[in-house]
Design an enzyme around this catalytic site. Sequence first.
Site, PDB file in Angstrom:
ATOM      1  N   GLU A  86       0.803  -1.228   0.000  1.00  0.00           N
ATOM      2  CA  GLU A  86       0.000   0.000   0.000  1.00  0.00           C
ATOM      3  C   GLU A  86       0.843   1.289   0.000  1.00  0.00           C
ATOM      4  O   GLU A  86       0.338   2.345   0.372  1.00  0.00           O
ATOM      5  CB  GLU A  86      -0.930   0.001   1.223  1.00  0.00           C
ATOM      6  CG  GLU A  86      -1.998  -1.052   1.151  1.00  0.00           C
ATOM      7  CD  GLU A  86      -3.093  -0.762   2.158  1.00  0.00           C
ATOM      8  OE1 GLU A  86      -4.152  -0.277   1.748  1.00  0.00           O
ATOM      9  OE2 GLU A  86      -2.867  -1.008   3.359  1.00  0.00           O
ATOM     10  N   HIS A 105      -0.783   5.561   7.700  1.00  0.00           N
ATOM     11  CA  HIS A 105      -1.939   4.715   7.381  1.00  0.00           C
ATOM     12  C   HIS A 105      -2.060   3.641   8.452  1.00  0.00           C
ATOM     13  O   HIS A 105      -1.055   3.034   8.843  1.00  0.00           O
ATOM     14  CB  HIS A 105      -1.741   4.067   6.013  1.00  0.00           C
ATOM     15  CG  HIS A 105      -2.749   3.000   5.722  1.00  0.00           C
ATOM     16  ND1 HIS A 105      -4.101   3.261   5.601  1.00  0.00           N
ATOM     17  CD2 HIS A 105      -2.614   1.661   5.543  1.00  0.00           C
ATOM     18  CE1 HIS A 105      -4.741   2.137   5.351  1.00  0.00           C
ATOM     19  NE2 HIS A 105      -3.869   1.145   5.315  1.00  0.00           N
ATOM     20  N   HIS A 107      -5.020   0.652  10.512  1.00  0.00           N
ATOM     21  CA  HIS A 107      -6.304  -0.049  10.552  1.00  0.00           C
ATOM     22  C   HIS A 107      -6.858   0.034  11.975  1.00  0.00           C
ATOM     23  O   HIS A 107      -7.467  -0.919  12.461  1.00  0.00           O
ATOM     24  CB  HIS A 107      -6.128  -1.515  10.140  1.00  0.00           C
ATOM     25  CG  HIS A 107      -5.421  -1.704   8.829  1.00  0.00           C
ATOM     26  ND1 HIS A 107      -4.699  -2.826   8.525  1.00  0.00           N
ATOM     27  CD2 HIS A 107      -5.342  -0.904   7.736  1.00  0.00           C
ATOM     28  CE1 HIS A 107      -4.185  -2.712   7.302  1.00  0.00           C
ATOM     29  NE2 HIS A 107      -4.558  -1.544   6.808  1.00  0.00           N
TER      30      HIS A 107
HETATM   31 ZN    ZN Z   1      -4.260  -0.785   4.903  1.00  0.00          ZN
END
Ligand code: ZN
Length: 255
Positions: A86, A105, A107
């Site tokens: 990513e 980034h 989660h």
């Molecule tokens: Zn991700």
Amino acid sequence: MLRGIQAMPTNALEAIIDDIVTANHILAQEGVVDAFGHVSARHPTNPGHFLLSRALAPELITHDDIIEYELDGAPVQPDAAKGYLERYIHGALYEARPEVQSVIHSHSRSVIPFSVTSEPLRPIVHSCATIGRHVPVWDAQDSFGDTTLLISSMAMGRDFAKVLAQNNSALMRGHGSTVIGRSVREATYTAVYLEVNAGLQLQATRFPPVKYLTDGEIDAICGRLADAKPAEGYDRAWAYWCRRAGMEPTPRFVG
Ligand SMILES: [Zn+2]
């Protein structure tokens, strides 16, 4: 015992790599990242490049794991170690927003409900104002149909950058969130408080109506933080989180 960065950085590149490594450990300690999630910074002397760890769990990252990338996600050294799938999130945001110096980034769990419902994530407490007035949600379905939900190409990264637009943070439907900052320390602050805000908002919405921060309050708080003197705001939070993560807190590098 403190671990990680022991010596004072001697140049801007060393300093930014130190901050990337430290941010990864902080975000792991604070529960924002786990085995997944990543922190990058724009290269301090070549704005067309960025710095990001090889594919590795954030808590395990050291100085030697940081790779230099072109904005399109190609490693500058062709024999570089395997990178994060990513990494296009990072390159596309640096490409779209010249003032952005760091991208994170994750989660983190509390934000996910706001990515799959119609309830918008909004600042609810003063310390969370830097997440911004508006936290848009990017849905891979809109432009790409059925996918793994991961941003695995520059086309997907650019599509996400359009949805994040001029905001400080955005969610990815059924996946996670991304924040930007004008420094690694600012982005780290926003990443931690995006998760904090989501958790508090989940509690508060059980007792509606909820009184959110006004746009004027958000602007006033962000202005104060941006103007913070040393040992206030982002620097105070950074020093605290470094200690909790067992990392040596280094002063801001002034070249
Ligand atoms: Zn991700």
